[in-house]
Scaffold this active site. Structure first.
Site, PDB file in Angstrom:
ATOM      1  CB  THR A 139      -5.410   4.436   5.560  1.00  9.31           C
ATOM      2  OG1 THR A 139      -4.075   4.323   5.049  1.00  9.31           O
ATOM      3  CG2 THR A 139      -6.029   5.730   5.120  1.00  9.31           C
ATOM      4  CB  SER A 140      -1.900   1.562   8.893  1.00 12.11           C
ATOM      5  OG  SER A 140      -1.333   0.288   8.752  1.00 12.11           O
ATOM      6  NE  ARG A 141      -5.544  -3.641  11.423  1.00  7.28           N
ATOM      7  CZ  ARG A 141      -5.982  -3.677  10.168  1.00  7.28           C
ATOM      8  NH1 ARG A 141      -6.265  -2.564   9.535  1.00  7.28           N
ATOM      9  NH2 ARG A 141      -6.175  -4.831   9.550  1.00  7.28           N
TER      10      ARG A 141
ATOM     11  CB  ILE B 216      -0.960  -0.009   1.216  1.00  8.33           C
ATOM     12  CG1 ILE B 216      -1.944  -1.175   1.103  1.00  8.33           C
ATOM     13  CG2 ILE B 216      -1.703   1.321   1.329  1.00  8.33           C
ATOM     14  CD1 ILE B 216      -2.773  -1.441   2.351  1.00  8.33           C
TER      15      ILE B 216
ATOM     16  CB  ALA C  15      -8.919   2.704   3.533  1.00 12.55           C
TER      17      ALA C  15
ATOM     18  CG  HIS D  39     -11.306  -0.286   9.236  1.00 14.14           C
ATOM     19  ND1 HIS D  39     -10.627  -0.737  10.329  1.00 14.14           N
ATOM     20  CD2 HIS D  39     -10.640  -0.796   8.164  1.00 14.14           C
ATOM     21  CE1 HIS D  39      -9.615  -1.504   9.945  1.00 14.14           C
ATOM     22  NE2 HIS D  39      -9.605  -1.545   8.622  1.00 14.14           N
TER      23      HIS D  39
ATOM     24  CD  GLU E 186     -11.027   0.084  13.738  1.00 13.56           C
ATOM     25  OE1 GLU E 186     -10.325   1.036  13.376  1.00 13.56           O
ATOM     26  OE2 GLU E 186     -11.335  -0.856  12.983  1.00 13.56           O
TER      27      GLU E 186
ATOM     28  CG  ASP F 120     -10.421   4.172   6.903  1.00 11.88           C
ATOM     29  OD1 ASP F 120     -11.614   4.551   6.888  1.00 11.88           O
ATOM     30  OD2 ASP F 120     -10.073   3.044   6.499  1.00 11.88           O
TER      31      ASP F 120
HETATM   32  P1  NAD Z   1       2.769  -4.872   3.625  1.00 11.59           P
HETATM   33  O1  NAD Z   1       3.146  -6.024   4.483  1.00 11.59           O
HETATM   34  O2  NAD Z   1       2.902  -5.024   2.138  1.00 11.59           O
HETATM   35  O3  NAD Z   1       3.614  -3.579   4.061  1.00 11.59           O
HETATM   36  C1  NAD Z   1       3.857  -3.222   5.380  1.00 11.59           C
HETATM   37  C2  NAD Z   1       5.232  -2.574   5.445  1.00 11.59           C
HETATM   38  O4  NAD Z   1       5.434  -2.085   6.778  1.00 11.59           O
HETATM   39  C3  NAD Z   1       6.379  -3.545   5.120  1.00 11.59           C
HETATM   40  O5  NAD Z   1       7.220  -3.000   4.130  1.00 11.59           O
HETATM   41  C4  NAD Z   1       7.088  -3.698   6.465  1.00 11.59           C
HETATM   42  O6  NAD Z   1       8.489  -3.913   6.334  1.00 11.59           O
HETATM   43  C5  NAD Z   1       6.794  -2.334   7.103  1.00 11.59           C
HETATM   44  N1  NAD Z   1       7.049  -2.326   8.536  1.00 11.59           N
HETATM   45  C6  NAD Z   1       6.883  -3.335   9.439  1.00 11.59           C
HETATM   46  N2  NAD Z   1       7.291  -2.933  10.656  1.00 11.59           N
HETATM   47  C7  NAD Z   1       7.733  -1.655  10.521  1.00 11.59           C
HETATM   48  C8  NAD Z   1       8.272  -0.706  11.417  1.00 11.59           C
HETATM   49  N3  NAD Z   1       8.495  -1.022  12.708  1.00 11.59           N
HETATM   50  N4  NAD Z   1       8.607   0.519  10.950  1.00 11.59           N
HETATM   51  C9  NAD Z   1       8.426   0.839   9.635  1.00 11.59           C
HETATM   52  N5  NAD Z   1       7.924  -0.040   8.734  1.00 11.59           N
HETATM   53  C10 NAD Z   1       7.581  -1.266   9.172  1.00 11.59           C
HETATM   54  O7  NAD Z   1       1.282  -4.496   4.041  1.00 11.59           O
HETATM   55  P2  NAD Z   1       0.219  -3.640   3.197  1.00 11.59           P
HETATM   56  O8  NAD Z   1      -0.619  -4.551   2.379  1.00 11.59           O
HETATM   57  O9  NAD Z   1       0.922  -2.507   2.543  1.00 11.59           O
HETATM   58  O10 NAD Z   1      -0.719  -3.122   4.389  1.00 11.59           O
HETATM   59  C11 NAD Z   1      -0.220  -2.220   5.363  1.00 11.59           C
HETATM   60  C12 NAD Z   1      -1.218  -2.093   6.495  1.00 11.59           C
HETATM   61  O11 NAD Z   1      -2.397  -1.433   6.021  1.00 11.59           O
HETATM   62  C13 NAD Z   1      -1.773  -3.416   7.046  1.00 11.59           C
HETATM   63  O12 NAD Z   1      -0.885  -3.962   8.029  1.00 11.59           O
HETATM   64  C14 NAD Z   1      -3.079  -3.028   7.649  1.00 11.59           C
HETATM   65  O13 NAD Z   1      -2.878  -2.693   9.016  1.00 11.59           O
HETATM   66  C15 NAD Z   1      -3.456  -1.761   6.889  1.00 11.59           C
HETATM   67  N6  NAD Z   1      -4.690  -1.923   6.077  1.00 11.59           N
HETATM   68  C16 NAD Z   1      -5.744  -1.100   6.309  1.00 11.59           C
HETATM   69  C17 NAD Z   1      -6.899  -1.224   5.559  1.00 11.59           C
HETATM   70  C18 NAD Z   1      -8.083  -0.306   5.722  1.00 11.59           C
HETATM   71  O14 NAD Z   1      -9.171  -0.572   5.188  1.00 11.59           O
HETATM   72  N7  NAD Z   1      -7.965   0.813   6.431  1.00 11.59           N
HETATM   73  C19 NAD Z   1      -6.991  -2.229   4.578  1.00 11.59           C
HETATM   74  C20 NAD Z   1      -5.877  -3.049   4.359  1.00 11.59           C
HETATM   75  C21 NAD Z   1      -4.730  -2.894   5.111  1.00 11.59           C
END
Ligand code: NAD
Length: 329
Positions: free
Chosen positions: A231-233, A155, A296, A294, A262, A257
């Site tokens: 938009t992550s957690r 992402i 996204a 949530h 939540e 998001d």
């Molecule tokens: P991904 O695994 O492809 O990418 C995550 C990245 O974070 C990796 O490159 C990893 O090395 C890095 N990372 C891990 N620990 C770290 C740290 N301590 N410091 C910096 N970087 C670090 O995952 P993705 O598919 O890109 O998804 C990312 C996040 O998005 C998911 O974990 C999820 O929490 C969130 N997400 C949210 C929604 C939503 O609807 N809001 C939907 C999907 C995913």
């Protein structure tokens, strides 16, 4: 295979029923969250499917295993809601949806930046009231601004590519380098250099290491007036600290998001109730804060892939085929 689908929403049921025509699973939908009090509903289901706010801790997994559950399939990428160690001990296999339209989340994060910066949310409300004033709606050009991407995975890298397209300088912070991120012009920096950013967007998973990665200390070191996008957690941000930073003007705006508390709020219509969570109520009272529930991931493409992948994982498990989406510790 018999599957108990928890936190099932109407929009999922229709699509799941269509997709299941080729998988032929016996699906039972439960609207309720999976939690200690509802875990007994899963008795007799070898497969259980959950979503991000379901509680899949040691207690729940113990109840699931005792009821005959062998597979937990989360309809999400993130798996911070699942106690993997307990699952392993109990012999419960866990699968997720590792890859589904990362564009959905990346594009939404960009949308939040545009709305927050140019105050489109406020303009929308104003014009509906017949107010066409521009006072208070000024934003800044994105071209030339520095955008920090925390977590340059699937992402984060797509988000970075879109922001680079706006003419932004993109900097990244990650434990691992992504050649694709560097190819699109992203530059990796140390944590301290994030202070140069005008916009910070979070795209790393929630782990013990990243819990409150945005703390009072981080916020105080940011460029004054920077925008924060999450938009992550929810657990990545210390929300109370963010509120203080918004009050002082240190943080120029925030769009989220996801929210640490939540569960119990998001994915529900609470418009006719008094919401007891003072923190979220404070947040939505700020003119420079946008909260979405949530959503996204919520595109036709992403949802279709999430549900098809989930059913396919259950089919693979039932047939003893290799599980491409298994989460191993
Ligand atoms: P991904 O695994 O492809 O990418 C995550 C990245 O974070 C990796 O490159 C990893 O090395 C890095 N990372 C891990 N620990 C770290 C740290 N301590 N410091 C910096 N970087 C670090 O995952 P993705 O598919 O890109 O998804 C990312 C996040 O998005 C998911 O974990 C999820 O929490 C969130 N997400 C949210 C929604 C939503 O609807 N809001 C939907 C999907 C995913």
């Amino acid at each position: 295979m018999r599957i108990a689908i928890f936190s099932a929403k109407n929009y999922e049921r229709t699509l799941l029923d269509e997709l299941n025509a080729t998988h032929h699973h016996d699906i039972v939908y439960f609207e309720t969250l999976l939690e200690p009090d509802t875990a007994s509903l899963s008795a007799g289901f070898p497969a259980v499917s959950v979503f991000v706010n379901d509680i899949v801790d040691g207690d729940v997994l113990g109840q699931l295993a005792a009821g005959g559950t062998k597979l937990v399939a989360t309809r999400s990428t993130g798996f911070n809601h699942i106690d993997l160690e307990a699952a392993k001990k109990l012999g419960v296999t866990v699968v997720r949806v590792a890859n589904y339209s990362p564009n959905s989340v990346a594009e939404f994060a960009v949308g939040l930046i545009l709305v927050l910066n140019r105050k489109i949310h406020r303009a929308y409300n104003r014009t509906r009231e017949g107010n066409f004033e521009l006072d208070g709606l000024m934003g800044f050009d994105l071209v030339g601004r520095t955008v920090a991407v925390i977590g340059t995975g699937k992402i984060g890298t797509i988000f970075a590519r879109i922001m680079a397209g706006f003419g932004c300088k993109v900097i990244g912070f990650d434990k691992y380098r992504s050649p694709e991120f560097e190819r699109i012009g992203g530059r990796y920096v140390e944590a301290e250099e994030i202070e140069d950013a005008d916009i910070i967007s979070l795209h790393c998973p929630l782990t013990p290491e990243t819990y409150h990665i945005v703390s009072a200390r981080t916020l105080n070191r940011l460029k004054r007036g920077a925008l924060l996008i999450n938009t992550s957690r929810g657990g990545l941000v210390d929300t109370e600290a963010a509120i203080e930073a918004l009050k002082s003007g240190q943080l120029g705006g925030m769009a989220i998001d996801v929210y640490e508390q939540e569960a119990g709020l998001f994915f529900k219509d609470l418009s006719s109730t008094v919401i007891p969570d003072d923190v979220i109520q404070r947040l939505v009272s700020f003119p420079n804060v946008i909260v979405t529930g949530h959503q996204a991931f919520f595109t036709r493409e992403a949802l279709g892939t999430i549900l098809e992948t989930t059913l396919a994982s259950v089919s693979d498990f039932a047939e003893g085929r290799p599980l491409t989406n298994e989460i191993t510790m």
